[in-house]
Scaffold this motif. Structure first.
Motif, PDB file in Angstrom:
ATOM      1  N   THR A 164       1.046  -0.997  -0.124  1.00  0.00           N
ATOM      2  CA  THR A 164       0.075   0.534   0.131  1.00  0.00           C
ATOM      3  C   THR A 164       1.088   1.475   0.096  1.00  0.00           C
ATOM      4  N   ARG A 165       0.121   2.204   0.253  1.00  0.00           N
ATOM      5  CA  ARG A 165       1.272   3.643   0.559  1.00  0.00           C
ATOM      6  C   ARG A 165       2.293   3.456   1.149  1.00  0.00           C
ATOM      7  N   THR A 176       1.640  -2.167  -6.458  1.00  0.00           N
ATOM      8  CA  THR A 176       0.278  -0.943  -5.505  1.00  0.00           C
ATOM      9  C   THR A 176       1.756   0.370  -6.489  1.00  0.00           C
TER      10      THR A 176
END
Length: 373
Positions: free
Chosen positions: A259-260, A302
């Motif tokens: 994810t980020r 991602t």
């Protein structure tokens, strides 16, 4: 793990136990010495993060004052180091090579350098002294005022002016956010060197050498190149052309995070407050287009921007020159390297992974006169 099992790139291999940081790539969490990054960013100074990495607790006021004094004193470089850095600057040497040379020379007077504070404190002075020589400027007086932290010292030396307080605060946030991040390639290099019984300077010099490539710590410069190109020819066409040519989009995605990158959010918030609105709008457009294109091309990955994307915007916004971006990263990460070196030394364990042989077998010797006829 045993037998002939291999872990290419050492992905997910556990080589050490550490109290320094925990990364959860699935949830996008980073914990530094027990503190979520969000607890430190915007609150802690780089000196406080260094203390907690070295001592596993926050400093008292007297302890912090003492640490700041020691960091300031460390910014007075030995004469041989200054001479080497002036020669490197005069020759236009690569900034990372100059930093590596400067670090390796800190004990050139014969004095053993074992104090991690001295090593960490010297880094902004090494970077600044080299850059001033490269610009043809004289040596500045040592930034030994303890009220000038690492961020202010670096900005003053590099820009040759008293830095804007907002710029100092922004760089301080960057130094905090990038101080520690697990067992990445430079940190592994540092721990490996120390595990042999070698010294701190050798370990930190090895870690710096691992930054010479563009696979770790060197992306902010290419991110700015990307932003420059898209400002001229448009984000959609430039990014699509790069992807179709098989080139990387620097500043997008991360080896660990699914994810980020949590550091990206911290640095983004700081950078967004600094740059002009039109510049910020362009940056966000490149981020949006790049994310969309990567999501279409690699749906299982991602594609979010990582910390180096927004670090480029921040460092450029506070006036640091592009060639010094990697050295500025080292100014932040040297705190983590020093703490990892101390942790590895305390473990007493030699790092010695195995390899799996995939070469030829059964060969016989051929005299030279009969070879390759």
């Amino acid at each position: 793990m045993g037998g002939d099992d291999t872990t290419p790139g050492l992905d997910d291999a556990i080589a050490a136990e550490t109290r320094l940081s925990r990364i959860d790539g699935e949830t996008g969490d980073l914990v530094v010495a027990g503190y979520p990054l969000s607890e430190l960013a915007g609150r802690a100074t780089a000196a406080e993060v260094l203390f907690v990495l070295l001592h596993d607790r926050l400093p008292t006021r007297p302890e912090l004052d003492d640490l700041r004094d020691r960091l300031a004193t460390a910014r007075t470089l030995p004469a041989p180091t200054r001479s080497l850095l002036r020669a490197a600057g005069d020759a236009g040497a690569d900034p990372t090579a100059a930093l590596r040379t400067g670090l390796a020379s800190l004990d050139a007077t014969g004095e053993s350098v074992t104090d991690p504070v001295r090593v960490v404190g010297a880094v902004p002075a090494i970077v600044g002294t080299y850059w001033r020589a490269r610009r043809g400027l004289t040596d500045a007086p040592p930034t030994t005022d303890a009220d000038r932290g690492q961020a202010a010292a670096l900005l003053r030396l590099v820009t040759d002016t008293d830095p804007d307080p907002d710029h100092v605060d922004a760089l301080e946030t960057y130094l905090v956010a990038l101080a520690e991040h697990g067992l990445d390639a430079p940190t592994l290099a540092a721990r490996t060197v120390v595990s042999t019984g070698s010294d701190l300077l050798s370990a930190v010099t090895a870690a710096t050498g691992a930054l010479a490539g563009d696979r770790h710590g060197g992306a902010p410069g290419p991110v700015l190149d990307l932003l420059d190109a898209t400002a001229t020819d448009g984000a959609e066409s430039v990014l699509r052309e790069r992807l179709e040519a098989g080139k990387r989009l620097h500043g997008f995605g991360h080896r660990v995070y699914r994810t980020r990158d949590p550091r990206a959010a911290v640095v983004e918030a700081t950078a967004a407050a600094l740059v002009p609105p039109d510049r910020l709008a362009h940056v966000r457009e490149v981020e949006r287009v790049g994310t969309d294109l990567l999501a279409d091309r690699y749906p299982d990955r991602t594609p979010a921007t990582n910390v180096e994307f927004w670090a480029a915007v921040l460092l450029d916004g506070i006036g640091l020159p592009r060639p010094l971006f990697t050295s500025t990263f080292a100014t932040a990460r040297v705190a983590g390297w020093a703490a990892h070196a101390a942790e590895q030394r305390a473990s007493g364990r030699l790092l010695r992974p195995r390899s799996r042989y995939v070469g030829a077998t059964g060969r016989t010797w051929t005299p030279i006169e009969r070879r390759y006829r």
